[in-house]
Design a protein around this motif. Structure first.
Motif, PDB file in Angstrom:
ATOM      1  N   MET A   1     -17.454   8.063  -5.496  1.00 11.23           N
ATOM      2  CA  MET A   1     -16.296   7.374  -6.047  1.00 11.23           C
ATOM      3  C   MET A   1     -16.659   5.910  -6.256  1.00 11.23           C
ATOM      4  N   THR A   2     -16.511   5.430  -7.450  1.00  9.11           N
ATOM      5  CA  THR A   2     -16.791   4.030  -7.711  1.00  9.11           C
ATOM      6  C   THR A   2     -15.514   3.223  -7.566  1.00  9.11           C
ATOM      7  N   ARG A   3     -15.681   1.915  -7.420  1.00  5.95           N
ATOM      8  CA  ARG A   3     -14.509   1.040  -7.274  1.00  5.95           C
ATOM      9  C   ARG A   3     -13.745   0.882  -8.577  1.00  5.95           C
ATOM     10  N   ARG A   4     -14.435   1.102  -9.675  1.00  7.23           N
ATOM     11  CA  ARG A   4     -13.789   0.953 -10.975  1.00  7.23           C
ATOM     12  C   ARG A   4     -12.654   1.962 -11.102  1.00  7.23           C
ATOM     13  N   HIS A   5     -11.496   1.495 -11.490  1.00 11.55           N
ATOM     14  CA  HIS A   5     -10.312   2.337 -11.698  1.00 11.55           C
ATOM     15  C   HIS A   5      -9.805   2.983 -10.407  1.00 11.55           C
ATOM     16  N   LEU A   6     -10.092   2.386  -9.275  1.00 12.56           N
ATOM     17  CA  LEU A   6      -9.731   2.941  -7.966  1.00 12.56           C
ATOM     18  C   LEU A   6      -8.663   2.089  -7.309  1.00 12.56           C
ATOM     19  N   ALA A   7      -7.751   2.737  -6.579  1.00 20.56           N
ATOM     20  CA  ALA A   7      -6.764   2.015  -5.767  1.00 20.56           C
ATOM     21  C   ALA A   7      -6.566   2.760  -4.459  1.00 20.56           C
ATOM     22  N   LEU A   8      -6.090   2.030  -3.462  1.00 20.26           N
ATOM     23  CA  LEU A   8      -5.726   2.597  -2.161  1.00 20.26           C
ATOM     24  C   LEU A   8      -4.212   2.593  -2.062  1.00 20.26           C
ATOM     25  N   LEU A   9      -3.631   3.743  -1.744  1.00 18.79           N
ATOM     26  CA  LEU A   9      -2.185   3.868  -1.583  1.00 18.79           C
ATOM     27  C   LEU A   9      -1.873   4.201  -0.129  1.00 18.79           C
ATOM     28  N   LEU A  10      -1.113   3.321   0.522  1.00 15.78           N
ATOM     29  CA  LEU A  10      -0.716   3.509   1.914  1.00 15.78           C
ATOM     30  C   LEU A  10       0.746   3.936   1.940  1.00 15.78           C
ATOM     31  N   ILE A  11       0.991   5.114   2.481  1.00 11.47           N
ATOM     32  CA  ILE A  11       2.315   5.732   2.408  1.00 11.47           C
ATOM     33  C   ILE A  11       3.080   5.586   3.713  1.00 11.47           C
ATOM     34  N   ASP A  12       4.194   4.894   3.662  1.00 10.52           N
ATOM     35  CA  ASP A  12       5.236   4.880   4.702  1.00 10.52           C
ATOM     36  C   ASP A  12       4.741   4.524   6.104  1.00 10.52           C
ATOM     37  N   LEU A  13       3.823   3.586   6.206  1.00 10.72           N
ATOM     38  CA  LEU A  13       3.362   3.152   7.529  1.00 10.72           C
ATOM     39  C   LEU A  13       4.349   2.114   8.061  1.00 10.72           C
ATOM     40  N   GLN A  14       5.496   2.637   8.462  1.00  5.67           N
ATOM     41  CA  GLN A  14       6.641   1.838   8.873  1.00  5.67           C
ATOM     42  C   GLN A  14       6.876   1.967  10.374  1.00  5.67           C
ATOM     43  N   GLU A  15       7.603   1.008  10.912  1.00  7.07           N
ATOM     44  CA  GLU A  15       7.870   0.975  12.351  1.00  7.07           C
ATOM     45  C   GLU A  15       8.433   2.290  12.878  1.00  7.07           C
ATOM     46  N   ILE A  16       9.367   2.899  12.171  1.00  5.84           N
ATOM     47  CA  ILE A  16      10.009   4.122  12.657  1.00  5.84           C
ATOM     48  C   ILE A  16       8.997   5.242  12.876  1.00  5.84           C
ATOM     49  N   PHE A  17       7.939   5.273  12.083  1.00  8.60           N
ATOM     50  CA  PHE A  17       6.940   6.328  12.202  1.00  8.60           C
ATOM     51  C   PHE A  17       5.806   5.958  13.157  1.00  8.60           C
ATOM     52  N   VAL A  18       5.485   4.670  13.237  1.00  7.51           N
ATOM     53  CA  VAL A  18       4.374   4.232  14.077  1.00  7.51           C
ATOM     54  C   VAL A  18       4.835   3.916  15.501  1.00  7.51           C
ATOM     55  N   LEU A  56      -1.813  -0.623  -2.671  1.00 11.79           N
ATOM     56  CA  LEU A  56      -0.379  -0.480  -2.900  1.00 11.79           C
ATOM     57  C   LEU A  56       0.231   0.238  -1.700  1.00 11.79           C
ATOM     58  N   TYR A  57       1.524   0.030  -1.488  1.00 12.75           N
ATOM     59  CA  TYR A  57       2.226   0.597  -0.349  1.00 12.75           C
ATOM     60  C   TYR A  57       3.482   1.296  -0.828  1.00 12.75           C
ATOM     61  N   THR A  58       3.875   2.355  -0.127  1.00 10.26           N
ATOM     62  CA  THR A  58       5.227   2.869  -0.304  1.00 10.26           C
ATOM     63  C   THR A  58       5.994   2.594   0.976  1.00 10.26           C
ATOM     64  N   ARG A  59       7.283   2.441   0.796  1.00  8.94           N
ATOM     65  CA  ARG A  59       8.181   2.228   1.939  1.00  8.94           C
ATOM     66  C   ARG A  59       9.403   3.113   1.709  1.00  8.94           C
ATOM     67  N   HIS A  60       9.588   4.070   2.613  1.00  5.84           N
ATOM     68  CA  HIS A  60      10.732   4.981   2.535  1.00  5.84           C
ATOM     69  C   HIS A  60      11.942   4.230   3.065  1.00  5.84           C
ATOM     70  N   VAL A  61      12.942   4.041   2.213  1.00  2.00           N
ATOM     71  CA  VAL A  61      14.088   3.213   2.603  1.00  2.00           C
ATOM     72  C   VAL A  61      15.333   3.695   1.856  1.00  2.00           C
ATOM     73  N   PHE A  62      16.473   3.567   2.536  1.00  4.94           N
ATOM     74  CA  PHE A  62      17.752   3.946   1.941  1.00  4.94           C
ATOM     75  C   PHE A  62      18.681   2.752   1.877  1.00  4.94           C
ATOM     76  N   ARG A  63      19.591   2.780   0.917  1.00  4.80           N
ATOM     77  CA  ARG A  63      20.593   1.726   0.820  1.00  4.80           C
ATOM     78  C   ARG A  63      21.563   1.827   1.996  1.00  4.80           C
ATOM     79  N   PRO A  64      22.216   0.728   2.352  1.00  4.23           N
ATOM     80  CA  PRO A  64      23.180   0.757   3.457  1.00  4.23           C
ATOM     81  C   PRO A  64      24.207   1.882   3.263  1.00  4.23           C
ATOM     82  N   GLY A  65      24.505   2.530   4.369  1.00  3.92           N
ATOM     83  CA  GLY A  65      25.428   3.654   4.329  1.00  3.92           C
ATOM     84  C   GLY A  65      24.762   4.952   3.916  1.00  3.92           C
ATOM     85  N   LEU A  66      23.453   4.915   3.680  1.00  4.44           N
ATOM     86  CA  LEU A  66      22.652   6.082   3.287  1.00  4.44           C
ATOM     87  C   LEU A  66      23.171   6.741   2.007  1.00  4.44           C
TER      88      LEU A  66
END
Length: 193
Positions: A1-18, A56-66
């Protein structure tokens, strides 16, 4: 895998899960080996940054009141912990994104569903994605499958993911069978530790 056209995606590494609060641990348990997963993910992210690979990161989150949570999850203890503004919904400090790194907020397992993740990856010219995060058989696998549907080549950093043991193993096997390369992070061509 070359660095060209490559990205790292970190999914939902949030306090609730860690670092789930005692009530969540009592009700749902802790993710196996999560602290080691976090350490390896920090190293993987640093290797990516050192080599100029976008993160890039994802963060699983809901609006107030779910109000935007799936109906089946609205009463779940974890869903309440994922309400926007709660400390439990924040990305862990060890993986705090830099100002240049994108955080994609999502309210479903799929990091692409209803988000601008695909557009962000296109803007960066990304064709290859290395994925790490939690939970392996939920948000990680769903996002990986979705990425493949968008013609991205995906590698899953297996040792940078976590789920209950049987679900974790089944998910990694399913992804390796048809959707992604599955490898431990030191073997990824982002660089060796």
């Amino acid at each position: 895998m070359t660095r060209r056209h490559l990205a790292l995606l970190l999914i939902d590494l949030q306090e609730i899960f860690v670092r789930p609060p005692p009530a969540v641990v009592e009700a749902a348990g802790e993710l196996p080996g999560i602290h080691a997963v976090l350490e390896r993910t920090v190293r993987l992210r640093e290797r990516a940054r050192d080599r100029g690979v976008p993160v890039l990161y994802t963060r699983h989150v809901f609006r107030p009141g779910l109000v935007d949570a799936p109906l089946a999850a609205r009463d779940a203890l974890r869903a309440r912990a994922l309400e926007r503004g709660r400390p439990t919904a924040e990305i862990v400090a060890e993986l705090a994104p830099s100002e240049e790194e994108a955080v994609v907020e999502k309210n479903r397992h799929d990091g692409f569903f209803g988000t601008d993740l695909a557009a962000r990856l296109r803007e960066l010219g990304v064709r290859r994605l290395v994925v790490a995060g939690v939970v392996t058989n939920l948000c990680v696998e769903t996002t990986v499958r979705s990425a493949v549907q968008r013609d991205l080549d995906v590698t899953v950093a297996a040792d940078c993911t976590s789920a209950p043991p049987q679900a974790h193993a089944r998910s990694l096997a399913a992804m390796a069978d048809a959707f992604a390369v599955v490898a431990d992070s030191p073997s990824l061509l982002l660089g060796h530790s």
